[in-house]
Write a protein that holds these residues in place. Structure first.
Motif, PDB file in Angstrom:
ATOM      1  N   TYR A  10       0.823  -1.212   0.000  1.00  0.00           N
ATOM      2  CA  TYR A  10       0.000   0.000   0.000  1.00  0.00           C
ATOM      3  C   TYR A  10       0.851   1.253   0.000  1.00  0.00           C
ATOM      4  N   GLU A  11       0.274   2.319  -0.535  1.00  0.00           N
ATOM      5  CA  GLU A  11       0.916   3.631  -0.474  1.00  0.00           C
ATOM      6  C   GLU A  11       0.983   4.061   0.991  1.00  0.00           C
ATOM      7  N   PRO A  12       2.041   4.811   1.358  1.00  0.00           N
ATOM      8  CA  PRO A  12       2.158   5.242   2.763  1.00  0.00           C
ATOM      9  C   PRO A  12       0.892   5.907   3.305  1.00  0.00           C
ATOM     10  N   LYS A  13       0.220   6.713   2.497  1.00  0.00           N
ATOM     11  CA  LYS A  13      -0.974   7.421   2.971  1.00  0.00           C
ATOM     12  C   LYS A  13      -2.139   6.478   3.273  1.00  0.00           C
ATOM     13  N   ASP A  14      -2.101   5.265   2.727  1.00  0.00           N
ATOM     14  CA  ASP A  14      -3.213   4.324   2.898  1.00  0.00           C
ATOM     15  C   ASP A  14      -2.966   3.253   3.952  1.00  0.00           C
ATOM     16  N   LYS A  15      -1.719   3.078   4.376  1.00  0.00           N
ATOM     17  CA  LYS A  15      -1.362   1.945   5.235  1.00  0.00           C
ATOM     18  C   LYS A  15      -2.167   1.878   6.525  1.00  0.00           C
ATOM     19  N   HIS A  16      -2.164   2.957   7.309  1.00  0.00           N
ATOM     20  CA  HIS A  16      -2.843   2.911   8.606  1.00  0.00           C
ATOM     21  C   HIS A  16      -4.344   2.721   8.431  1.00  0.00           C
ATOM     22  N   ARG A  17      -4.936   3.362   7.412  1.00  0.00           N
ATOM     23  CA  ARG A  17      -6.371   3.204   7.173  1.00  0.00           C
ATOM     24  C   ARG A  17      -6.709   1.734   6.910  1.00  0.00           C
ATOM     25  N   VAL A  18      -5.945   1.094   6.038  1.00  0.00           N
ATOM     26  CA  VAL A  18      -6.198  -0.315   5.710  1.00  0.00           C
ATOM     27  C   VAL A  18      -6.024  -1.194   6.949  1.00  0.00           C
ATOM     28  N   ILE A  19      -4.978  -0.938   7.718  1.00  0.00           N
ATOM     29  CA  ILE A  19      -4.720  -1.735   8.924  1.00  0.00           C
ATOM     30  C   ILE A  19      -5.852  -1.571   9.935  1.00  0.00           C
ATOM     31  N   PHE A  20      -6.289  -0.326  10.170  1.00  0.00           N
ATOM     32  CA  PHE A  20      -7.372  -0.095  11.130  1.00  0.00           C
ATOM     33  C   PHE A  20      -8.692  -0.686  10.640  1.00  0.00           C
ATOM     34  N   GLU A  21      -8.980  -0.577   9.344  1.00  0.00           N
ATOM     35  CA  GLU A  21     -10.207  -1.172   8.816  1.00  0.00           C
ATOM     36  C   GLU A  21     -10.184  -2.690   8.980  1.00  0.00           C
ATOM     37  N   THR A  22      -9.022  -3.292   8.735  1.00  0.00           N
ATOM     38  CA  THR A  22      -8.897  -4.738   8.894  1.00  0.00           C
ATOM     39  C   THR A  22      -9.070  -5.117  10.359  1.00  0.00           C
ATOM     40  N   PHE A  23      -8.415  -4.380  11.260  1.00  0.00           N
ATOM     41  CA  PHE A  23      -8.558  -4.657  12.691  1.00  0.00           C
ATOM     42  C   PHE A  23     -10.018  -4.510  13.124  1.00  0.00           C
ATOM     43  N   ASP A  24     -10.670  -3.449  12.665  1.00  0.00           N
ATOM     44  CA  ASP A  24     -12.063  -3.208  13.051  1.00  0.00           C
ATOM     45  C   ASP A  24     -12.985  -4.340  12.603  1.00  0.00           C
ATOM     46  N   SER A  25     -12.625  -5.019  11.517  1.00  0.00           N
ATOM     47  CA  SER A  25     -13.469  -6.093  11.002  1.00  0.00           C
ATOM     48  C   SER A  25     -13.303  -7.406  11.779  1.00  0.00           C
ATOM     49  N   LEU A  26     -12.291  -7.472  12.647  1.00  0.00           N
ATOM     50  CA  LEU A  26     -12.080  -8.675  13.448  1.00  0.00           C
ATOM     51  C   LEU A  26     -13.143  -8.797  14.529  1.00  0.00           C
ATOM     52  N   LYS A  27     -13.466 -10.035  14.864  1.00  0.00           N
ATOM     53  CA  LYS A  27     -14.330 -10.298  16.011  1.00  0.00           C
ATOM     54  C   LYS A  27     -13.442 -10.496  17.237  1.00  0.00           C
TER      55      LYS A  27
END
Length: 75
Positions: free
Chosen positions: A11-28
């Motif tokens: 991912y582009e640097p500007k997108d990394k944290h967003r993708v990581i947080f979205e993935t974490f948020d989707s975890l149960k």
């Protein structure tokens, strides 16, 4: 076992944290994701501590020098 994996190197640097947080948020609760990066994701760890203290588990699986892998579990 990891439910999801994020390779931040893709991912582009500007997108990394967003993708990581979205993935974490989707975890149960009780599920884990694996994060792979090309540098120590310590700033991400500090951000998660500031915003979500007590809601996650962080464990280094591999600590460089080329690749860092972290298990991030949702509490």
């Amino acid at each position: 076992m990891f439910v999801k994996k994020v390779d931040a190197r893709e991912y582009e640097p500007k997108d990394k944290h967003r993708v990581i947080f979205e993935t974490f948020d989707s975890l149960k609760t009780g599920e884990k994701m694996e994060l792979t990066n090309d540098h120590d994701p310590k700033p991400l760890h500090y951000q998660m501590l500031a915003e979500m203290e007590g809601q996650f588990q962080w464990e280094y699986l591999e600590e460089g020098p080329e690749v860092w892998r972290v298990s991030i579990g949702k509490k």
